[in-house]
Design an enzyme around this catalytic site. Structure first.
Site, mmCIF file in Angstrom:
data_model
loop_
_atom_site.group_PDB
_atom_site.id
_atom_site.type_symbol
_atom_site.label_atom_id
_atom_site.label_comp_id
_atom_site.label_asym_id
_atom_site.label_seq_id
_atom_site.Cartn_x
_atom_site.Cartn_y
_atom_site.Cartn_z
ATOM 1 N N CYS A 85 4.216 -11.299 58.850
ATOM 2 C CA CYS A 85 3.053 -10.405 58.807
ATOM 3 C C CYS A 85 1.885 -11.093 58.087
ATOM 4 C CB CYS A 85 3.432 -9.057 58.205
ATOM 5 S SG CYS A 85 2.199 -7.788 58.552
ATOM 6 N N HIS A 202 8.423 -7.417 61.186
ATOM 7 C CA HIS A 202 9.058 -7.471 59.857
ATOM 8 C C HIS A 202 10.584 -7.508 59.928
ATOM 9 C CE1 HIS A 202 5.576 -6.673 57.210
ATOM 10 N NE2 HIS A 202 5.083 -6.030 58.254
ATOM 11 N N GLU A 204 12.605 -8.177 57.570
ATOM 12 C CA GLU A 204 13.207 -7.661 56.321
ATOM 13 C C GLU A 204 13.306 -6.129 56.342
ATOM 14 O OE1 GLU A 204 10.166 -8.632 56.633
ATOM 15 O OE2 GLU A 204 8.838 -7.305 55.501
#
Lengths: 226, 83
Positions: A85, A202, A204
């Site tokens: 990002c 993303h 994560e």
């Protein structure tokens, strides 16, 4: 292996990244950018957020901070570097990867789940998948449209540097499955070395099983296979 | 040394989509204005001291190359005026 997660003023996905990596039994520590990299870093993550308020262009200021010179040096030595990002925007702005992430076609901030098609499975960041796999993963950005001139994009594609493209749940790519207007649906690319990669979505946020899908685990596991 | 103002204008390269400019154009059209196209640009006015206008221009160009513009998507130009 300890992944240094670089925290800039305005990073806000650094702790998510730390927890996600620890869930995968990969040691991680958050490093304040002004403190510089530890000696002999073994992995570097540029997390999401809004460094320096994203003034001028997203990632522009952070890309020119002193620690990024150290990151470029480490990347050239083969240390795995992953930008997510805002970290992807910083990666492109700093020249770790080619192209630029700029204003979404919608001119709006978009926060939604999307699908990505894995374009090759022989990089550290995609080794956990098979080529053609479709993974579900969230995006959260206002400036995620991948932009680069057509000739240079053709060269990147010839070199197999595109590792993820936006697609539908069946893996079809096209204008209808392109959330932000990225050229050729590009969501993630590698740099000069396969050990350096950036992507706007993303991983994560789709790693911890208690918050939903876990399709992003394979990307973060790249730190171990790099 | 002389005081100059270097005006650096940074704009998207021809052909690069500009969603903010498109949105602005649509808003103007909603207000009843007729227009064919609209382009937006960022303008930076840098006050500096330099030995000559050329030297001021050169320094401002370097600022554009290294930070103010992103060569992947932007063109820029520099105009220098004595303060």
């Amino acid at each position: 292996m300890t992944v240094s997660i670089i925290r800039f003023g305005g990073s806000n996905c650094d702790r998510d990244a730390e927890r996600a990596l620890e869930h995968l039994d990969i040691d991680a520590e958050i490093v304040w950018h002004e403190d510089g990299l530890p000696e002999d870093p073994s992995g570097i993550m540029l997390p999401g957020g809004f460094s320096y308020g994203d003034y001028l262009r997203a990632g522009a200021m952070a890309a020119r901070s002193p620690i990024m010179a150290e990151v470029r040096e480490a990347a050239a030595d083969g240390v795995p570097v992953l930008g997510v990002c805002n970290g992807a925007q910083i990666g492109c702005e700093s020249g770790l990867t080619e192209g630029a992430f700029t204003t979404n076609e919608s001119a709006r901030f978009q926060c939604e789940h999307v699908y990505l098609r894995v374009e090759r499975d022989d990089t550290p960041w995609t080794a956990a998948y098979e080529e053609g796999d479709v993974i579900e993963i969230p995006i959260a950005h206002g400036e995620g449209r991948y932009e680069i001139d057509d000739d240079r994009l053709a060269e990147l594609e010839d070199d197999d540097r595109v590792i993820f493209r936006y697609c539908d749940e069946n893996g079809e790519t096209g204008p209808d499955t392109n959330p932000n207007g990225s050229k050729h649906n590009v969501a993630g690319v590698i740099g000069d070395r396969e050990t350096v990669a950036v992507l706007m979505p993303h991983p994560e946020r789709v790693t911890l099983p208690d918050v939903g899908p876990t399709d992003g685990q394979g990307v973060l596991q790249g730190f171990e296979s790099a | 040394m002389t005081g100059y103002t270097a005006t650096v204008t940074v704009r998207l390269k021809h052909g690069v989509l500009d969603p903010e400019a498109e949105t602005t154009q649509q808003a103007l059209e909603r207000l009843g204005f007729e227009l064919e196209d609209l382009r937006a640009a960022d303008r930076f006015e840098v006050d500096l001291e330099a030995k000559s206008a050329d030297a001021a221009s050169e320094r401002a160009s370097e600022m554009a190359e290294r930070l103010l513009a992103n060569p992947t998507i932007h063109d820029y130009d520099v105009e220098v005026a004595e303060r």
